[in-house]
Design an enzyme around this catalytic site. Structure first.
Site, PDB file in Angstrom:
ATOM      1  N   ARG A  79      39.933  46.903  38.012  1.00  0.00           N
ATOM      2  CA  ARG A  79      41.192  46.660  38.732  1.00  0.00           C
ATOM      3  C   ARG A  79      42.376  47.274  38.010  1.00  0.00           C
ATOM      4  O   ARG A  79      43.372  47.627  38.636  1.00  0.00           O
ATOM      5  CB  ARG A  79      41.360  45.144  38.955  1.00  0.00           C
ATOM      6  CG  ARG A  79      41.475  44.339  37.698  1.00  0.00           C
ATOM      7  CD  ARG A  79      41.193  42.859  37.924  1.00  0.00           C
ATOM      8  NE  ARG A  79      39.767  42.604  38.145  1.00  0.00           N
ATOM      9  CZ  ARG A  79      39.253  41.408  38.431  1.00  0.00           C
ATOM     10  NH1 ARG A  79      40.050  40.349  38.532  1.00  0.00           N
ATOM     11  NH2 ARG A  79      37.957  41.256  38.607  1.00  0.00           N
ATOM     12  N   LYS A 130      29.613  42.731  27.510  1.00  0.00           N
ATOM     13  CA  LYS A 130      28.605  42.198  28.429  1.00  0.00           C
ATOM     14  C   LYS A 130      27.314  41.877  27.681  1.00  0.00           C
ATOM     15  O   LYS A 130      26.952  42.602  26.749  1.00  0.00           O
ATOM     16  CB  LYS A 130      28.256  43.260  29.492  1.00  0.00           C
ATOM     17  CG  LYS A 130      29.295  43.492  30.553  1.00  0.00           C
ATOM     18  CD  LYS A 130      28.800  44.538  31.565  1.00  0.00           C
ATOM     19  CE  LYS A 130      29.862  44.871  32.595  1.00  0.00           C
ATOM     20  NZ  LYS A 130      30.189  43.744  33.499  1.00  0.00           N
TER      21      LYS A 130
HETATM   22  N1  BES Z   1      31.550  46.695  36.763  1.00  0.00           N
HETATM   23  C1  BES Z   1      31.647  45.283  36.792  1.00  0.00           C
HETATM   24  C2  BES Z   1      31.184  44.667  38.109  1.00  0.00           C
HETATM   25  C3  BES Z   1      29.726  44.829  38.450  1.00  0.00           C
HETATM   26  C4  BES Z   1      28.830  43.832  38.158  1.00  0.00           C
HETATM   27  C5  BES Z   1      29.299  45.956  39.129  1.00  0.00           C
HETATM   28  C6  BES Z   1      27.505  43.971  38.507  1.00  0.00           C
HETATM   29  C7  BES Z   1      27.985  46.072  39.479  1.00  0.00           C
HETATM   30  C8  BES Z   1      27.081  45.080  39.175  1.00  0.00           C
HETATM   31  C9  BES Z   1      33.097  44.845  36.590  1.00  0.00           C
HETATM   32  O1  BES Z   1      33.857  45.680  35.794  1.00  0.00           O
HETATM   33  C10 BES Z   1      33.063  43.519  35.922  1.00  0.00           C
HETATM   34  O2  BES Z   1      32.610  43.447  34.822  1.00  0.00           O
HETATM   35  N2  BES Z   1      33.538  42.488  36.623  1.00  0.00           N
HETATM   36  C11 BES Z   1      33.574  41.171  36.112  1.00  0.00           C
HETATM   37  C12 BES Z   1      34.933  40.610  36.415  1.00  0.00           C
HETATM   38  C13 BES Z   1      35.267  39.368  35.615  1.00  0.00           C
HETATM   39  C14 BES Z   1      35.405  39.708  34.158  1.00  0.00           C
HETATM   40  C15 BES Z   1      36.545  38.770  36.160  1.00  0.00           C
HETATM   41  C16 BES Z   1      32.470  40.355  36.783  1.00  0.00           C
HETATM   42  O3  BES Z   1      32.167  40.589  37.960  1.00  0.00           O
HETATM   43  O4  BES Z   1      31.910  39.514  36.117  1.00  0.00           O
HETATM   44 MN    MN Z   2      33.699  45.261  33.739  1.00  0.00          MN
END
Ligand code: BES
Ligand code: MN
Ligand code: ZN
Length: 487
Positions: free
Chosen positions: A339, A265
């Protein structure tokens, strides 16, 4: 935690809070008649004060009237709006903020106030006064005791007890979510539960360690946890009262920190990723609450715990993961880790626990906030009745949720060339696609399953009503409400 007492006679009268509500078009607000005697002259003084201070009676409105040399020395009119549970929750929250520098406050309740009003009030008091501090807390509020004056204290004892337990468990969830990830690795989280569940009758805890996860085939939890020096765990917390007829399984995403893994990230997106176990925190806290209230429903809670880290041991984009039960996923993005751990837990619940209903809560996608804003969880289910029941519980609890669809037109994208599923096949529709992916693991429980993406409401950027800045404990109140309706 703030002490709250129900009294028929005031113990001390230094600060007296009195309810005020909106009146007709001519007079903007009026005092609410209370159920206990007031000191001489106070009722008349309040009647004069309300228009003079231009009070509206809106829920959460406060005013402090100083009366040097008299008893009480401060009068605190408190707006309670319509007087329903939500309005009283806002009023309770406003009261602890307005009186933060007092050590003790007495609040006279309306004559014949419904028990739900008292429940809302007590939740508001206890949730808005929550603080999370590591180290010294020099700015801590002075307020330690709130006395509630009512003609018949016994009539409200149950409402106060339910509210106190609900707030205590919400506060526990907030503590877990606020804790820095250097402390809360998967082992630490499991240890907190061992402490919280020890000695509670009919409550059983099992924690699976990495070697057990490997032996039983929990490939998703292991893959996601593989990059971390702190090994993953699977918590199974079982509230099993003898009189239960319904069996609910709750599943909560427990990523103790989400770097994104190899698909790392960027800085702003990673900053708050210690909250990525808020689903796990909510479901375990709700289960402890069900046990504390001895709700007559069996609740088995699964919290897959892992840290999504970057290292030579991390799982990679393109890796194929074999989940519990044998379904395989091609990981397209190591940041779609939630997931993968949920898939194992859901598959295990469907095959081994065979509950009546399965509900999962997860900080699953940033798209939750894109679709619904920062306060509202996204709820998915094929079961209209179940969806409606959970939405009603959330509404009563004061937690916003909105149902989103599980559209057929995205299902084909889930099929991988080399595995059963892609973990994150398309850009866009992020929250919906994640829900469709999870549905693949629900088997026979497909139409008795609810998924809630609660990334957005799990955190608050500031103090607002019963929320404080940071973790909100979102989900605990809704789940406890809903569980209490089952038998
Ligand atoms: N933990 C994150 C989602 C999240 C984002 C929670 C902001 C709280 C605040 C999750 O694991 C994630 O990174 N999701 C990705 C999914 C994508 C890679 C398909 C996302 O939402 O960008
Ligand atoms: Mn994630
Ligand atoms: Zn995550």
């Amino acid at each position: 935690m703030l002490a709250i007492r129900l009294l028929a006679e005031p113990d001390r009268l230094d600060v007296l809070a009195l309810p005020v509500r909106p009146a007709g078009a001519q007079s903007p607000a009026e005092p609410v008649p209370v159920g206990t005697a007031l000191p001489d002259g106070v009722a008349d003084e309040l009647s004069a004060l309300v228009p003079a201070a231009r009070l509206t009676g809106a829920p959460g409105e406060t005013w402090t009237q100083v009366r040097p040399g008299r008893v009480p020395v401060r009068l605190l009119p408190l707006g309670v709006g319509t007087g329903d549970e939500g309005a009283w929750r806002a009023a309770g929250a406003a009261l602890v903020r307005a009186a933060r520098d007092e050590s003790h406050v007495t609040l006279a309740l309306p004559a014949g106030a419904p028990a739900e009003a008292v429940r809302g009030l007590v939740e508001g008091l206890l949730l808005a006064s929550y603080r999370f501090r590591l180290g010294a807390d020099e700015a801590a509020p002075a307020l330690a005791v709130v006395d509630l004056l009512v003609a018949d204290p016994a009539a409200y004892a149950d409402a106060v007890e339910v509210a106190r337990t609900t707030a205590e468990m919400t506060r526990l969830a907030r503590d877990l979510v606020n804790m820095p990830s250097s402390v809360k690795n998967p082992r630490w989280f499991a240890e907190q539960l061992a402490e919280a569940s020890a000695g509670v009758p009919d409550l059983h805890l099992r924690v699976r360690e990495p070697d057990e996860l490997a032996a039983e085939g929990f490939g998703g939890i292991l893959a996601v946890g593989s990059g971390s020096a702190s090994g993953p765990r699977l918590v199974e917390l079982d509230w099993r009262p003898a009189d239960a007829r319904t069996h609910v399984v709750l599943v909560g995403k427990g990523i103790t920190f989400d770097t994104g893994g190899i698909s790392i990230k960027p800085v702003p997106a990673m900053k708050l990723m210690r909250k990525d176990m808020a689903g796990a925190a909510a479901v375990v806290a709700a289960t402890l609450g069900a046990a504390a209230l001895r709700l007559p429903v069996r609740v088995t809670t699964l919290a897959p715990l892992a840290e999504n880290m970057v290292s030579g041991g991390s799982y990679r984009p393109g890796d194929v993961i074999r989940h519990y039960g044998g379904v395989t996923s091609e990981s397209t993005n190591s940041d779609a880790e939630g997931r993968l751990v949920l898939a194992d837990a859901i598959a295990y619940a469907v095959r081994e626990l065979r509950p009546d209903v399965l509900v999962d809560l997860a900080t699953l996608t940033g798209a939750n906030a894109v679709a619904l804003g920062k306060r509202t969880g996204a709820l998915y289910s094929e079961n209209d009745r179940l969806a409606a029941d959970l939405l009603a519980a959330a509404e009563a609890a004061g937690e916003a949720a909105w149902r989103l669809p599980l559209p057929a037109d995205y299902v084909d994208y889930l099929r991988s060339d080399i595995a059963d599923l892609y973990s994150a096949p398309v850009q866009g529709a992020g929250s919906v696609v994640a829900a469709l992916y999870l549905r693949e693991f629900t088997g026979e429980l497909r139409d008795r399953w609810v998924h809630v993406d609660m990334s957005a409401p799990s955190w608050s950027d500031g103090a607002e009503a019963e929320l404080t800045k940071g973790a909100t404990g979102w989900g605990v109140r809704s789940l406890l409400r809903w569980l209490a309706t089952l038998d």
